[in-house]
Enzyme design. Sequence first.
Site, PDB file in Angstrom:
ATOM      1  N   THR A 128     -31.303   1.115 -38.760  1.00 55.87           N
ATOM      2  CA  THR A 128     -31.885   0.000 -39.504  1.00 55.87           C
ATOM      3  C   THR A 128     -30.883  -0.775 -40.355  1.00 55.87           C
ATOM      4  O   THR A 128     -29.912  -0.195 -40.874  1.00 55.87           O
ATOM      5  CB  THR A 128     -32.992   0.541 -40.440  1.00 55.87           C
ATOM      6  OG1 THR A 128     -33.354  -0.480 -41.371  1.00 55.87           O
ATOM      7  CG2 THR A 128     -32.557   1.759 -41.221  1.00 55.87           C
ATOM      8  N   GLU A 130     -31.476  -1.591 -43.188  1.00 59.30           N
ATOM      9  CA  GLU A 130     -31.572  -1.058 -44.553  1.00 59.30           C
ATOM     10  C   GLU A 130     -30.322  -0.253 -44.927  1.00 59.30           C
ATOM     11  O   GLU A 130     -30.064  -0.023 -46.106  1.00 59.30           O
ATOM     12  CB  GLU A 130     -32.816  -0.175 -44.690  1.00 59.30           C
ATOM     13  CG  GLU A 130     -34.125  -0.945 -44.758  1.00 59.30           C
ATOM     14  CD  GLU A 130     -34.297  -1.740 -46.044  1.00 59.30           C
ATOM     15  OE1 GLU A 130     -34.173  -1.154 -47.118  1.00 59.30           O
ATOM     16  OE2 GLU A 130     -34.541  -2.954 -45.948  1.00 59.30           O
ATOM     17  N   TYR A 152     -35.607   5.920 -48.138  1.00 61.47           N
ATOM     18  CA  TYR A 152     -35.716   5.663 -46.695  1.00 61.47           C
ATOM     19  C   TYR A 152     -34.327   5.408 -46.098  1.00 61.47           C
ATOM     20  O   TYR A 152     -33.946   6.000 -45.085  1.00 61.47           O
ATOM     21  CB  TYR A 152     -36.634   4.454 -46.468  1.00 61.47           C
ATOM     22  CG  TYR A 152     -36.580   3.868 -45.074  1.00 61.47           C
ATOM     23  CD1 TYR A 152     -37.319   4.428 -44.037  1.00 61.47           C
ATOM     24  CD2 TYR A 152     -35.812   2.737 -44.795  1.00 61.47           C
ATOM     25  CE1 TYR A 152     -37.277   3.889 -42.747  1.00 61.47           C
ATOM     26  CE2 TYR A 152     -35.772   2.188 -43.517  1.00 61.47           C
ATOM     27  CZ  TYR A 152     -36.506   2.766 -42.497  1.00 61.47           C
ATOM     28  OH  TYR A 152     -36.463   2.226 -41.232  1.00 61.47           O
ATOM     29  N   LYS A 156     -32.150   7.470 -43.318  1.00 62.21           N
ATOM     30  CA  LYS A 156     -31.717   6.839 -42.065  1.00 62.21           C
ATOM     31  C   LYS A 156     -30.186   6.891 -41.907  1.00 62.21           C
ATOM     32  O   LYS A 156     -29.671   6.890 -40.798  1.00 62.21           O
ATOM     33  CB  LYS A 156     -32.200   5.388 -42.012  1.00 62.21           C
ATOM     34  CG  LYS A 156     -33.701   5.258 -41.674  1.00 62.21           C
ATOM     35  CD  LYS A 156     -33.956   5.455 -40.185  1.00 62.21           C
ATOM     36  CE  LYS A 156     -35.389   5.184 -39.792  1.00 62.21           C
ATOM     37  NZ  LYS A 156     -35.639   5.362 -38.363  1.00 62.21           N
TER      38      LYS A 156
END
Length: 363
Positions: A128, A130, A152, A156
Site C-alpha cells: 500500500t 500508506e 495499519y 503492512k
Amino acid sequence: MKNVALITGVTGQDGSYLSEFLLAKGYDVHGIIRRSSVDYRERIAHLEGKPNFHLHYADMSDSMSLVKLVGQVQPTEIYNLAAQSHVQVSFDAPEFTADVDAVGVLRILEAVRTNHLEQTCKIYQASTSELYGKVEEVPQNENTPFHPYSPYAVAKLYGFWIIKEYREAYNMFCCSGILFNHESERRGETFVTRKITLAAARIAQGKQDCLYLGNLDSLRDWGYAKDYVECMWLILQHDKPEDFVIATGVQHTVREFATLAFKYAGIELKWEGEGIDEKGINVATGKVVVAVSPDFYRPTDVVNLWGDPTKAKNELGWNPQTTSFEELVKIMVAHDMQKVAADHVAGVMRINLQEYLEHRENR
Ligand code: NAP
Ligand code: GDD
C-alpha cells in the site's frame, strides 16, 4: 499445467474484481472466507455456483488452516489481499491489525514452504501507498523512502519486508504491489469516497440531511479498482519478481471529490469557513449539507499521497489512466443514486407487507 489461484480476502472489493478477472482468464479460483453471523458475501454472490469458483473456510490468524488449505488447493498463484484494511480502525484495534496484516503474510509464506511449493507457486502481496505515510517526497515511486504513519501502515511495512526477505532468502517468486487508493461501487461504505457518494445520493433523494467528514484537505491518488486488479496479475506474469507502484499519477483533495460527487448527484456545493468550521452549502437551497466533525480526524493522518506509475507503465505495459477521476466519481454516484432509490422502494414494500400482515392478523 492448469492455473490455480488462491485469493485471500476474496469477499472484499479487490477480491471480488480479481476473481472475475481470473475466472475470465480460465483460472480455477479458490477463495478464503470467514464465518460471520450476517451475510457478507454480496460482492461475490454472483460467482457462487460457478464450476471454477470454490470457497473455503480459513483465517489469516490461523496458521494451521492456511497450511492445510494451501496443501489441498496446490495453487500456482496466491493473491494475499486479506487485511484489516481500514486505517482509522487500526488505531482502535492495533494488535488485531498487526496479527492479520503483518504476521498473516508470514503465515502465507510459511504455508507455501511447508507444502514445498516455493518453486511453483507465485505470491502477490497487497501492499500500500500508506507505507509512504508522512511522505518524504512527491510523487512517490519504488525508490521513495517509507515512513509509515498508522498501526495499519506499520503492519503492512512488515508484510512488504517479509515478502522481500523470502524472495531473497528462498528464491521465491513473491512480490508486492504498492497500490495507491482505488475505489469503486463495491468500496466499503466507511472509506471516504464511498461515504461521500452514498451520502450525496441520499441527500439528493431527501434521505439524509448532512454528511460529516474529517480532513477535507487530505490529498489522494484515486484510481478505479477494476483497473487495478489487472496489475496484480501482470506483476505475477512479469519475467522476474519485483515490486511495483500502481497509481494514476493524478492527485485530488477530499473536498474536490465531494464537490464532484454532489455535482453528479445534482447538487452544486459552495464551501465556506475553514478547518473544523468549514461547511459545504447547497447553492440552490442555502442548506449546509457537508460539515466537519473531529470524530473523523486521525491521531496521525497521511495527507499527501501521489503515485508515480512509470515503472508499471514501462515494464508491465499497464495504462494508469484507463478510468479518469471524473469517470470514477460518476460511476460511483450513478450506482449509489440507483441503490438509494432501490432501497427506498424495498423499504416501502417492507412497510406495506408489514401493514398487510398486521391487518390480516387483526381481522
Ligand atoms: P476490503 O474490501 O476491506 O477487503 C478485505 C478482505 O480481507 C475481506 O475479504 C475480509 O474478509 C478479509 N479479511 C480480513 N481479515 C481477515 C482474516 N483474519 N482472515 C481472512 N480474511 C480476512 O479491502 P480491499 O479494498 O479489497 O483491499 C484489498 C487489500 O489491498 C487489503 O490488503 C488492503 O489493505 C490492500 N490495499 C487496498 C487499497 C485500496 O485502496 N482499496 C490500497 C492499497 C492496498 P471479511 O469479508 O470476512 O471481512
Ligand atoms: N474514512 C474516512 N472518513 N476518511 C476521511 C473522512 C471520513 O469521514 N474525512 C476525511 N477523510 C480522509 C482521511 O483522513 C484520509 O486522509 C483520506 O480521507 C482517505 O481515507 P480513507 O478513504 O479511509 O482511505 P485511506 O487512504 O486511509 O486508506 C485506504 O487506502 C490505502 C492506500 O493508500 C485503504 O483502502 C487502505 O487499506 C489502503 O492501504
